[in-house]
Design a protein around this motif. Structure first.
Motif, PDB file in Angstrom:
ATOM      1  N   TYR A 243       1.204  -1.076   0.085  1.00 29.38           N
ATOM      2  CA  TYR A 243       0.154   0.365   0.333  1.00 29.38           C
ATOM      3  C   TYR A 243       0.898   1.757   0.097  1.00 29.38           C
ATOM      4  N   GLN A 244       0.158   2.367  -0.615  1.00 30.44           N
ATOM      5  CA  GLN A 244       1.486   3.598  -0.293  1.00 30.44           C
ATOM      6  C   GLN A 244       0.273   4.263   0.373  1.00 30.44           C
ATOM      7  N   LEU A 245       1.577   4.722   1.747  1.00 26.47           N
ATOM      8  CA  LEU A 245       1.055   5.871   2.185  1.00 26.47           C
ATOM      9  C   LEU A 245       0.929   7.226   1.931  1.00 26.47           C
ATOM     10  N   GLY A 246       1.969   7.139   0.996  1.00 22.13           N
ATOM     11  CA  GLY A 246       1.890   9.188   0.633  1.00 22.13           C
ATOM     12  C   GLY A 246       3.245   9.210  -0.310  1.00 22.13           C
ATOM     13  N   PRO A 247       3.685  10.685   0.064  1.00 24.81           N
ATOM     14  CA  PRO A 247       4.855  10.311  -1.173  1.00 24.81           C
ATOM     15  C   PRO A 247       6.136   9.930  -0.573  1.00 24.81           C
ATOM     16  N   LYS A 248       6.598   8.675  -1.085  1.00 25.82           N
ATOM     17  CA  LYS A 248       7.465   7.875  -1.271  1.00 25.82           C
ATOM     18  C   LYS A 248       7.438   7.243   0.350  1.00 25.82           C
ATOM     19  N   ARG A 249       6.746   6.489   0.168  1.00 26.17           N
ATOM     20  CA  ARG A 249       6.308   6.090   1.845  1.00 26.17           C
ATOM     21  C   ARG A 249       5.432   5.008   1.052  1.00 26.17           C
ATOM     22  N   PHE A 250       5.990   3.537   1.060  1.00 21.26           N
ATOM     23  CA  PHE A 250       4.542   2.370   0.967  1.00 21.26           C
ATOM     24  C   PHE A 250       5.087   1.370   2.889  1.00 21.26           C
ATOM     25  N   ARG A 251       3.820   0.594   2.108  1.00 15.22           N
ATOM     26  CA  ARG A 251       3.602  -0.050   2.916  1.00 15.22           C
ATOM     27  C   ARG A 251       3.457  -1.949   2.431  1.00 15.22           C
TER      28      ARG A 251
ATOM     29  N   ASP B 259       0.100 -10.428  11.908  1.00 15.62           N
ATOM     30  CA  ASP B 259      -0.182  -9.816  10.712  1.00 15.62           C
ATOM     31  C   ASP B 259       1.475  -8.591  10.668  1.00 15.62           C
ATOM     32  N   VAL B 260       2.413  -9.266   9.662  1.00 12.73           N
ATOM     33  CA  VAL B 260       3.901  -8.703   9.198  1.00 12.73           C
ATOM     34  C   VAL B 260       4.152  -7.721   8.303  1.00 12.73           C
ATOM     35  N   GLU B 261       3.978  -6.527   9.085  1.00 10.03           N
ATOM     36  CA  GLU B 261       4.600  -5.208   7.942  1.00 10.03           C
ATOM     37  C   GLU B 261       5.665  -4.629   8.306  1.00 10.03           C
ATOM     38  N   ARG B 262       6.733  -4.155   7.266  1.00 13.27           N
ATOM     39  CA  ARG B 262       7.230  -2.652   6.797  1.00 13.27           C
ATOM     40  C   ARG B 262       7.413  -1.724   6.164  1.00 13.27           C
ATOM     41  N   THR B 263       7.660  -1.159   6.148  1.00 16.54           N
ATOM     42  CA  THR B 263       7.447   0.144   4.998  1.00 16.54           C
ATOM     43  C   THR B 263       9.591   1.193   4.862  1.00 16.54           C
ATOM     44  N   ALA B 264       9.091   1.484   3.778  1.00 16.67           N
ATOM     45  CA  ALA B 264      10.252   1.739   3.485  1.00 16.67           C
ATOM     46  C   ALA B 264      10.115   2.518   1.560  1.00 16.67           C
TER      47      ALA B 264
END
Length: 400
Positions: free
Chosen positions: A17-25, A39-44
């Motif tokens: 999922y895109q959370l914002g400009p240059k931020r994805f989960r 649930d396991v998640e990471r952002t970059a």
């Protein structure tokens, strides 16, 4: 029909999922080793980076120990305590020597715990491990470095068994080479001379080392093995001795006779020379009973401490003018004399209690003038530029 659950240690489809400009989960479901799906998640900053970061986390999440104590984020200190507990258990089961366990714990306490203990297991690298071994070698010597390397190998091996690491990094740590020269032993003349000097030393008689060193020379036994020999293990009519154990010092228990010698090959029955049989007959007639039934007690009547005996022997050898001699030189002398008499390396290994013949050959046979027969064979090159074996100075010089 219900969907089958995820297999243990696996994950479902990765969703990004895109959370914002240059931020994805990146997110997925993972079935942990307790069977629970979480649930396991990471952002970059990019889709690919988020997915790669999540996949790395899932890989590391699978590396948990069978009992939950050790994973990649565990400290080396925790790993070391668990490994030492396994060593102690092996001692209790008779699979490890108490002295070996003490040596491992000493190196752990002295070098490894302070040198690497605060690191996480995932932070261990070949270079870090190698650096510690080199530091120990430079400061404390080859023996300490070898034991430290063994301890590290045990620790990292345990981490591998718990899936906290993929391979044993110590395999790539530099080997510790012995700087000692080839085995040195007493010549027959030196052995006779040393025996005479020991026999004439009042301190040796006070410390009861005259018969003890004679017995070592007659058998090639280690100090601890000789100290553990009982009268029941001797058959003086047949002229044999059975090596059944060794004297060791166990923390909190003092000196004990360990029923297992140093190795499986340590159990052995040896023949005794006639002069040693005579010495033992005399000793049996003069000795008083002791609770262990051992042939050689300490001067004050207890079990003979190998460490104290080693220290006493150093003083004895120094006074006798044989500063280079140690108790192991007696073992090397026995092996070298057997070799010189034409006996096989296998026979010498059996005498010393070695499972590997190579150990006897490499470390216990004194180096001789090599009479390999090569000198006679290579005489064919004695005539440079001429026919093999023909001397140019003789009349039969080759014609042009």
């Amino acid at each position: 029909m219900a969907r089958p659950p995820l297999p243990i240690g696996t994950h479902g489809r990765i969703r990004i999922y895109q959370l914002g400009p240059k931020r994805f989960r990146a997110r997925t479901n993972y079935r942990d080793h307790d069977g629970v799906i979480r649930d396991v998640e990471r952002t970059a900053q990019s889709r690919a980076a988020a997915e790669n970061t999540l996949r790395a986390a899932l890989r590391d999440r699978g590396r948990v120990s069978r009992d939950g104590d050790i994973d990649r984020d565990s400290t080396v200190r925790a790993l070391g305590e668990l490994w030492l507990a396994e060593i102690d258990r092996a001692v209790q089961l008779g699979k490890r020597s108490p002295t070996t366990a003490e040596a491992y714990r000493y190196r752990w306490d002295r070098h490894v715990r302070d040198g690497l203990g605060s690191l996480r297991i995932r932070e261990l690298t070949v270079s870090r491990l190698d650096r510690l071994v080199v530091q120990v070698h430079d400061r404390y010597g080859t023996g300490a470095a070898k034991t430290t390397r063994t301890v590290l190998s045990g620790l990292v091996g345990l981490a591998v068994r718990h899936d906290a690491l993929e391979r044993n990094l110590v395999r790539d740590v530099g080997r510790i080479e012995n700087s000692a020269s080839s085995a040195r032993s007493l010549t027959a003349a030196q052995a006779v001379d040393l025996r005479e000097k020991i026999n004439g030393d009042p301190k040796c008689r006070e410390w009861d080392l005259v018969d003890f060193t004679d017995f070592m020379l007659a058998t090639g036994l280690r100090i601890g093995e000789a100290a553990a020999v009982t009268w029941a293990a001797l058959d003086l009519d047949a002229g044999t001795v059975e090596v059944r154990g060794t004297v060791v010092r166990i923390r909190g228990q003092g000196l004990q006779i360990k029923a297992r010698p140093k190795s499986k090959s340590g159990y052995r029955r040896l023949e005794l020379p006639a002069w040693a049989i005579g010495m033992l007959r005399r000793r049996r007639a003069e000795s008083s009973p002791n609770q262990w039934d051992v042939v050689f007690t300490a001067p004050l009547g207890g079990l003979r401490d190998p460490s104290n005996t080693q220290s006493d022997l150093r003083k004895v050898f120094d006074r006798a003018g044989y500063e280079w001699v140690t108790s192991h030189v007696y073992r090397k002398t026995v092996a070298t004399l057997m070799d010189a008499a034409g006996l096989s390396a296998r026979q010498a290994a059996d005498q010393l209690g070695h499972s590997k013949v190579s150990m006897t050959q490499d470390n216990y046979f004194g180096r001789k003038v090599a009479q390999t027969g090569a000198a006679d064979v290579l005489e064919l090159f004695s005539n440079p530029g001429g026919k093999p074996g023909v001397d140019l100075d003789e009349d039969e010089s080759p014609s042009a």
